[in-house]
Motif scaffolding. Structure first.
Motif, PDB file in Angstrom:
ATOM      1  N   ASP A  99     -12.167  28.537 -16.951  1.00 36.06           N
ATOM      2  CA  ASP A  99     -13.220  28.559 -15.934  1.00 36.06           C
ATOM      3  C   ASP A  99     -12.812  29.507 -14.812  1.00 36.06           C
ATOM      4  OD1 ASP A  99     -14.825  26.745 -17.239  1.00 36.06           O
ATOM      5  OD2 ASP A  99     -14.447  25.082 -15.863  1.00 36.06           O
ATOM      6  N   THR A 100     -13.815  29.987 -14.074  1.00 37.74           N
ATOM      7  CA  THR A 100     -13.549  30.835 -12.917  1.00 37.74           C
ATOM      8  C   THR A 100     -13.576  29.979 -11.659  1.00 37.74           C
ATOM      9  OG1 THR A 100     -14.447  32.803 -13.967  1.00 37.74           O
ATOM     10  CG2 THR A 100     -14.355  32.812 -11.564  1.00 37.74           C
ATOM     11  N   LEU A 101     -12.512  30.080 -10.878  1.00 40.20           N
ATOM     12  CA  LEU A 101     -12.375  29.367  -9.612  1.00 40.20           C
ATOM     13  C   LEU A 101     -12.654  30.372  -8.509  1.00 40.20           C
ATOM     14  CD1 LEU A 101      -9.019  27.526 -10.431  1.00 40.20           C
ATOM     15  CD2 LEU A 101     -11.359  26.862 -11.047  1.00 40.20           C
ATOM     16  N   THR A 102     -13.782  30.216  -7.830  1.00 40.62           N
ATOM     17  CA  THR A 102     -14.214  31.189  -6.829  1.00 40.62           C
ATOM     18  C   THR A 102     -13.833  30.721  -5.435  1.00 40.62           C
ATOM     19  OG1 THR A 102     -16.057  31.837  -8.246  1.00 40.62           O
ATOM     20  CG2 THR A 102     -16.187  32.479  -5.929  1.00 40.62           C
ATOM     21  N   MET A 103     -13.102  31.579  -4.744  1.00 39.66           N
ATOM     22  CA  MET A 103     -12.697  31.301  -3.371  1.00 39.66           C
ATOM     23  C   MET A 103     -13.803  31.778  -2.429  1.00 39.66           C
ATOM     24  SD  MET A 103      -9.701  29.938  -3.750  1.00 39.66           S
ATOM     25  CE  MET A 103      -8.990  29.985  -2.107  1.00 39.66           C
ATOM     26  N   PRO A 104     -13.918  31.168  -1.233  1.00 42.80           N
ATOM     27  CA  PRO A 104     -14.919  31.640  -0.268  1.00 42.80           C
ATOM     28  C   PRO A 104     -14.610  33.061   0.196  1.00 42.80           C
ATOM     29  CG  PRO A 104     -14.025  29.499   0.373  1.00 42.80           C
ATOM     30  CD  PRO A 104     -13.185  30.008  -0.756  1.00 42.80           C
ATOM     31  N   GLN A 105     -15.662  33.789   0.586  1.00 42.87           N
ATOM     32  CA  GLN A 105     -15.449  35.128   1.136  1.00 42.87           C
ATOM     33  C   GLN A 105     -14.525  35.024   2.339  1.00 42.87           C
ATOM     34  OE1 GLN A 105     -19.300  36.789   2.032  1.00 42.87           O
ATOM     35  NE2 GLN A 105     -19.662  37.344  -0.087  1.00 42.87           N
ATOM     36  N   GLU A 115      -7.181  37.231   7.061  1.00 37.21           N
ATOM     37  CA  GLU A 115      -7.387  35.811   7.292  1.00 37.21           C
ATOM     38  C   GLU A 115      -7.077  35.043   6.013  1.00 37.21           C
ATOM     39  OE1 GLU A 115     -11.208  35.065   9.033  1.00 37.21           O
ATOM     40  OE2 GLU A 115     -10.819  36.398  10.729  1.00 37.21           O
ATOM     41  N   LYS A 116      -7.194  33.707   6.073  1.00 37.84           N
ATOM     42  CA  LYS A 116      -6.829  32.873   4.935  1.00 37.84           C
ATOM     43  C   LYS A 116      -7.876  31.794   4.731  1.00 37.84           C
ATOM     44  CE  LYS A 116      -3.686  29.531   5.490  1.00 37.84           C
ATOM     45  NZ  LYS A 116      -2.405  28.831   5.614  1.00 37.84           N
ATOM     46  N   THR A 117      -8.252  31.572   3.466  1.00 34.65           N
ATOM     47  CA  THR A 117      -9.039  30.404   3.099  1.00 34.65           C
ATOM     48  C   THR A 117      -8.231  29.614   2.074  1.00 34.65           C
ATOM     49  OG1 THR A 117     -10.256  31.604   1.391  1.00 34.65           O
ATOM     50  CG2 THR A 117     -11.282  31.447   3.556  1.00 34.65           C
ATOM     51  N   THR A 118      -8.447  28.310   2.050  1.00 34.68           N
ATOM     52  CA  THR A 118      -7.639  27.447   1.197  1.00 34.68           C
ATOM     53  C   THR A 118      -8.523  26.576   0.309  1.00 34.68           C
ATOM     54  OG1 THR A 118      -5.881  27.386   2.856  1.00 34.68           O
ATOM     55  CG2 THR A 118      -5.866  25.639   1.209  1.00 34.68           C
ATOM     56  N   ALA A 119      -8.123  26.466  -0.941  1.00 36.08           N
ATOM     57  CA  ALA A 119      -8.742  25.536  -1.892  1.00 36.08           C
ATOM     58  C   ALA A 119      -7.624  24.639  -2.426  1.00 36.08           C
ATOM     59  CB  ALA A 119      -9.409  26.297  -3.028  1.00 36.08           C
ATOM     60  N   THR A 120      -8.018  23.540  -3.032  1.00 33.80           N
ATOM     61  CA  THR A 120      -7.033  22.610  -3.589  1.00 33.80           C
ATOM     62  C   THR A 120      -7.302  22.411  -5.075  1.00 33.80           C
ATOM     63  OG1 THR A 120      -6.848  21.458  -1.482  1.00 33.80           O
ATOM     64  CG2 THR A 120      -6.074  20.271  -3.420  1.00 33.80           C
ATOM     65  N   SER A 162      -2.554  38.133  -3.492  1.00 30.85           N
ATOM     66  CA  SER A 162      -3.582  37.684  -2.549  1.00 30.85           C
ATOM     67  C   SER A 162      -3.972  36.225  -2.780  1.00 30.85           C
ATOM     68  CB  SER A 162      -4.827  38.570  -2.639  1.00 30.85           C
ATOM     69  OG  SER A 162      -4.558  39.845  -2.099  1.00 30.85           O
ATOM     70  N   PHE A 163      -3.558  35.657  -3.912  1.00 31.55           N
ATOM     71  CA  PHE A 163      -3.809  34.248  -4.225  1.00 31.55           C
ATOM     72  C   PHE A 163      -2.449  33.541  -4.220  1.00 31.55           C
ATOM     73  CE2 PHE A 163      -7.221  36.685  -6.110  1.00 31.55           C
ATOM     74  CZ  PHE A 163      -8.357  35.974  -5.765  1.00 31.55           C
ATOM     75  N   VAL A 164      -2.116  32.946  -3.094  1.00 30.56           N
ATOM     76  CA  VAL A 164      -0.792  32.370  -2.872  1.00 30.56           C
ATOM     77  C   VAL A 164      -0.843  30.859  -3.117  1.00 30.56           C
ATOM     78  CG1 VAL A 164       1.051  32.050  -1.173  1.00 30.56           C
ATOM     79  CG2 VAL A 164      -0.335  34.146  -1.144  1.00 30.56           C
ATOM     80  N   ASN A 199      -2.180  23.744  -3.170  1.00 30.68           N
ATOM     81  CA  ASN A 199      -3.174  24.597  -2.519  1.00 30.68           C
ATOM     82  C   ASN A 199      -3.158  26.001  -3.112  1.00 30.68           C
ATOM     83  OD1 ASN A 199      -3.870  22.535  -0.763  1.00 30.68           O
ATOM     84  ND2 ASN A 199      -2.437  23.208   0.802  1.00 30.68           N
ATOM     85  N   ILE A 200      -4.328  26.606  -3.113  1.00 29.08           N
ATOM     86  CA  ILE A 200      -4.474  28.026  -3.442  1.00 29.08           C
ATOM     87  C   ILE A 200      -4.986  28.687  -2.172  1.00 29.08           C
ATOM     88  CG2 ILE A 200      -5.593  29.743  -4.903  1.00 29.08           C
ATOM     89  CD1 ILE A 200      -6.175  27.365  -6.873  1.00 29.08           C
ATOM     90  N   ASN A 201      -4.171  29.554  -1.572  1.00 24.05           N
ATOM     91  CA  ASN A 201      -4.556  30.275  -0.361  1.00 24.05           C
ATOM     92  C   ASN A 201      -5.000  31.673  -0.750  1.00 24.05           C
ATOM     93  OD1 ASN A 201      -3.836  28.153   1.386  1.00 24.05           O
ATOM     94  ND2 ASN A 201      -1.709  28.799   1.331  1.00 24.05           N
ATOM     95  N   PHE A 202      -6.201  32.056  -0.318  1.00 24.27           N
ATOM     96  CA  PHE A 202      -6.708  33.406  -0.549  1.00 24.27           C
ATOM     97  C   PHE A 202      -6.458  34.194   0.727  1.00 24.27           C
ATOM     98  CE2 PHE A 202     -10.642  36.239  -0.915  1.00 24.27           C
ATOM     99  CZ  PHE A 202     -10.000  37.165  -1.715  1.00 24.27           C
ATOM    100  N   VAL A 203      -5.519  35.153   0.654  1.00 23.82           N
ATOM    101  CA  VAL A 203      -5.103  35.952   1.801  1.00 23.82           C
ATOM    102  C   VAL A 203      -5.208  37.431   1.393  1.00 23.82           C
ATOM    103  CG1 VAL A 203      -3.294  36.306   3.530  1.00 23.82           C
ATOM    104  CG2 VAL A 203      -3.464  34.110   2.338  1.00 23.82           C
TER     105      VAL A 203
END
Length: 168
Positions: A41-47, A52-57, A79-81, A101-105
């Protein structure tokens, strides 16, 4: 199931069994939205704005009846830490769960893609980085050159006492 053996007379047996093994389920949470996901599946992070950083779990649940060993947990793009990752190999007991956590930076603008490896399962990561993408060009005399990061501007041969200019 059943088993029948025919020799001189028939003998019937009733068979019962239970499967034994781990069964992993995955939940992906962004903000207040949680969805169960499957491998590939594709896990889409917010724009996210550049810098900056957005975080998913990601939560891993062992819904099976035997402990699971998770020996791989990695992202393929810087970029996906991944954060709060358990030490590997990790034993996930039957009926328990763990999260990370998956941080998009992002460091460059545009759509970025990566792979997330969780044990034997692979997921696609996707995120859009918002920001300007600048390109630079040098013009020396009649020659125009696109400049890459950390590149050098080369001037034409110039006699002593004279000058040459470059436009960037």
């Amino acid at each position: 199931g059943s088993l029948r053996i025919d020799l001189q007379r028939s003998v019937n047996f009733t068979l019962d069994g239970n499967g034994v093994g781990p069964a992993l389920a995955y939940d992906f949470t962004v903000g207040a939205s949680t969805r169960t996901v499957s491998a590939n599946d594709t896990l889409t992070m917010p724009q996210t704005n550049l810098g900056e950083k957005t975080t998913a779990t990601m939560r891993i649940r062992n819904t099976g009846n035997l402990d699971a060993t998770i020996s791989a947990l990695a992202s393929s793009h810087p970029s996906f830490v991944l954060e709060n990752v358990p030490f590997l190999p990790f034993i996930l007991a039957a009926g328990s769960s763990t999260s990370f956590n998956i941080n998009f930076v992002p460091t460059q603008a545009g759509t970025l893609a990566a792979s997330l490896k969780v044990g034997d399962a692979t997921f696609n990561l996707s995120g859009v980085a918002l920001g300007a993408t600048l390109t630079y060009t040098s013009v020396v005399g009649s020659s125009s050159t696109t400049l890459a990061a950390n590149s050098t501007v080369i001037f034409t041969l110039t006699r002593v006492g004279f000058n040459t200019t470059a436009q960037i």
